[in-house]
Design a protein around this motif. Structure first.
Motif, mmCIF file in Angstrom:
data_model
loop_
_atom_site.group_PDB
_atom_site.id
_atom_site.type_symbol
_atom_site.label_atom_id
_atom_site.label_comp_id
_atom_site.label_asym_id
_atom_site.label_seq_id
_atom_site.Cartn_x
_atom_site.Cartn_y
_atom_site.Cartn_z
ATOM 1 N N ARG A 164 11.714 14.638 -13.972
ATOM 2 C CA ARG A 164 12.276 14.605 -12.607
ATOM 3 C C ARG A 164 12.257 13.212 -11.999
ATOM 4 N NH1 ARG A 164 10.602 18.378 -8.286
ATOM 5 N NH2 ARG A 164 12.583 17.662 -7.476
ATOM 6 N N VAL A 165 11.273 12.391 -12.366
ATOM 7 C CA VAL A 165 11.108 11.108 -11.679
ATOM 8 C C VAL A 165 11.433 9.896 -12.533
ATOM 9 C CG1 VAL A 165 9.388 12.041 -10.091
ATOM 10 C CG2 VAL A 165 8.640 10.959 -12.217
ATOM 11 N N SER A 178 0.829 -1.212 0.000
ATOM 12 C CA SER A 178 0.000 0.000 0.000
ATOM 13 C C SER A 178 0.861 1.259 0.000
ATOM 14 C CB SER A 178 -0.970 0.005 1.185
ATOM 15 O OG SER A 178 -0.268 0.034 2.408
ATOM 16 N N GLN A 179 1.992 1.236 0.698
ATOM 17 C CA GLN A 179 2.894 2.385 0.676
ATOM 18 C C GLN A 179 3.506 2.556 -0.713
ATOM 19 O OE1 GLN A 179 5.395 1.133 3.921
ATOM 20 N NE2 GLN A 179 4.491 2.652 5.310
ATOM 21 N N LEU A 180 3.843 1.436 -1.354
ATOM 22 C CA LEU A 180 4.395 1.514 -2.706
ATOM 23 C C LEU A 180 3.379 2.107 -3.672
ATOM 24 C CD1 LEU A 180 6.610 1.008 -4.763
ATOM 25 C CD2 LEU A 180 5.760 -1.350 -4.975
ATOM 26 N N ARG A 181 2.120 1.697 -3.548
ATOM 27 C CA ARG A 181 1.074 2.277 -4.409
ATOM 28 C C ARG A 181 0.979 3.780 -4.207
ATOM 29 N NH1 ARG A 181 -1.394 -2.605 -3.250
ATOM 30 N NH2 ARG A 181 -2.511 -1.796 -1.453
ATOM 31 N N LEU A 182 1.025 4.223 -2.973
ATOM 32 C CA LEU A 182 0.964 5.650 -2.682
ATOM 33 C C LEU A 182 2.179 6.371 -3.273
ATOM 34 C CD1 LEU A 182 -0.246 8.133 -1.275
ATOM 35 C CD2 LEU A 182 0.925 7.397 0.816
ATOM 36 N N ILE A 183 3.363 5.816 -3.077
ATOM 37 C CA ILE A 183 4.586 6.435 -3.601
ATOM 38 C C ILE A 183 4.518 6.547 -5.118
ATOM 39 C CG2 ILE A 183 7.064 6.031 -3.959
ATOM 40 C CD1 ILE A 183 7.056 4.880 -1.022
ATOM 41 N N LEU A 184 4.105 5.475 -5.790
ATOM 42 C CA LEU A 184 4.014 5.511 -7.250
ATOM 43 C C LEU A 184 2.968 6.519 -7.709
ATOM 44 C CD1 LEU A 184 4.395 1.727 -8.093
ATOM 45 C CD2 LEU A 184 6.117 3.539 -8.328
ATOM 46 N N SER A 185 1.893 6.612 -6.963
ATOM 47 C CA SER A 185 0.838 7.563 -7.304
ATOM 48 C C SER A 185 1.340 9.002 -7.219
ATOM 49 C CB SER A 185 -0.364 7.363 -6.380
ATOM 50 O OG SER A 185 -1.350 8.321 -6.625
ATOM 51 N N VAL A 186 2.036 9.339 -6.141
ATOM 52 C CA VAL A 186 2.502 10.716 -5.995
ATOM 53 C C VAL A 186 3.634 11.031 -6.964
ATOM 54 C CG1 VAL A 186 1.703 10.952 -3.610
ATOM 55 C CG2 VAL A 186 4.060 10.238 -4.036
ATOM 56 N N LEU A 187 4.481 10.048 -7.244
ATOM 57 C CA LEU A 187 5.533 10.277 -8.232
ATOM 58 C C LEU A 187 4.934 10.503 -9.614
ATOM 59 C CD1 LEU A 187 8.263 7.694 -7.150
ATOM 60 C CD2 LEU A 187 8.338 10.188 -6.902
ATOM 61 N N GLY A 188 3.811 9.834 -9.893
ATOM 62 C CA GLY A 188 3.138 10.002 -11.173
ATOM 63 C C GLY A 188 2.570 11.393 -11.379
ATOM 64 N N GLU A 189 2.437 12.151 -10.316
ATOM 65 C CA GLU A 189 1.926 13.517 -10.402
ATOM 66 C C GLU A 189 3.033 14.546 -10.618
ATOM 67 O OE1 GLU A 189 -0.247 13.934 -6.769
ATOM 68 O OE2 GLU A 189 -1.744 12.455 -7.375
ATOM 69 N N MET A 190 4.284 14.087 -10.535
ATOM 70 C CA MET A 190 5.413 14.996 -10.717
ATOM 71 C C MET A 190 5.848 14.989 -12.184
ATOM 72 S SD MET A 190 7.681 14.424 -7.302
ATOM 73 C CE MET A 190 8.552 15.985 -7.506
ATOM 74 N N PRO A 191 6.591 16.004 -12.604
ATOM 75 C CA PRO A 191 7.086 16.026 -13.985
ATOM 76 C C PRO A 191 7.915 14.772 -14.288
ATOM 77 C CG PRO A 191 7.432 18.153 -12.937
ATOM 78 C CD PRO A 191 6.981 17.208 -11.863
ATOM 79 N N TYR A 192 7.623 14.153 -15.413
ATOM 80 C CA TYR A 192 8.267 12.891 -15.789
ATOM 81 C C TYR A 192 9.785 13.003 -15.783
ATOM 82 C CZ TYR A 192 9.626 8.772 -18.420
ATOM 83 O OH TYR A 192 10.232 7.609 -18.813
#
Length: 97
Positions: free
Chosen positions: A77-78, A61-75
């Protein structure tokens, strides 16, 4: 926590994850931020360089959250971080088979 997923990350990559998490409402991310901060304190002694590598362990569940928030950042950068995480997950999957 059981069934943890491990990643080797640089201090800079860990900071990028935290930067992405703080953009979400506090009640949604505070447990994950606390969990990551505890691990960072153990993996990165004071004075660590941005390129130093440490290990973090997260739940699914933490990994899903991390991937979700990273997906909102400029590509741009991530993308390196996401590629590294994907590669590590693939290697772990192959070693489990």
């Amino acid at each position: 926590m059981k069934d943890l997923i491990s990643f080797s990350l640089s201090l800079a990559q860990g900071n990028l994850i935290l930067e992405a998490l703080v953009e979400r409402p506090f009640k949604e991310v505070f447990e994950t931020i606390g969990h990551l901060n505890q691990q960072a304190a153990a993996s990165f002694p004071e004075g660590s360089d941005e390129d130093d590598i440490g290990t973090i362990n997260v739940s699914a569940s933490q990994l899903r959250l991390i991937l979700s928030v990273l997906g909102e950042m400029p590509y741009k950068r991530v993308s390196g971080l996401l590629h590294s995480m994907h590669q590590q997950m693939q290697e772990a999957k192959e070693s489990d088979q």
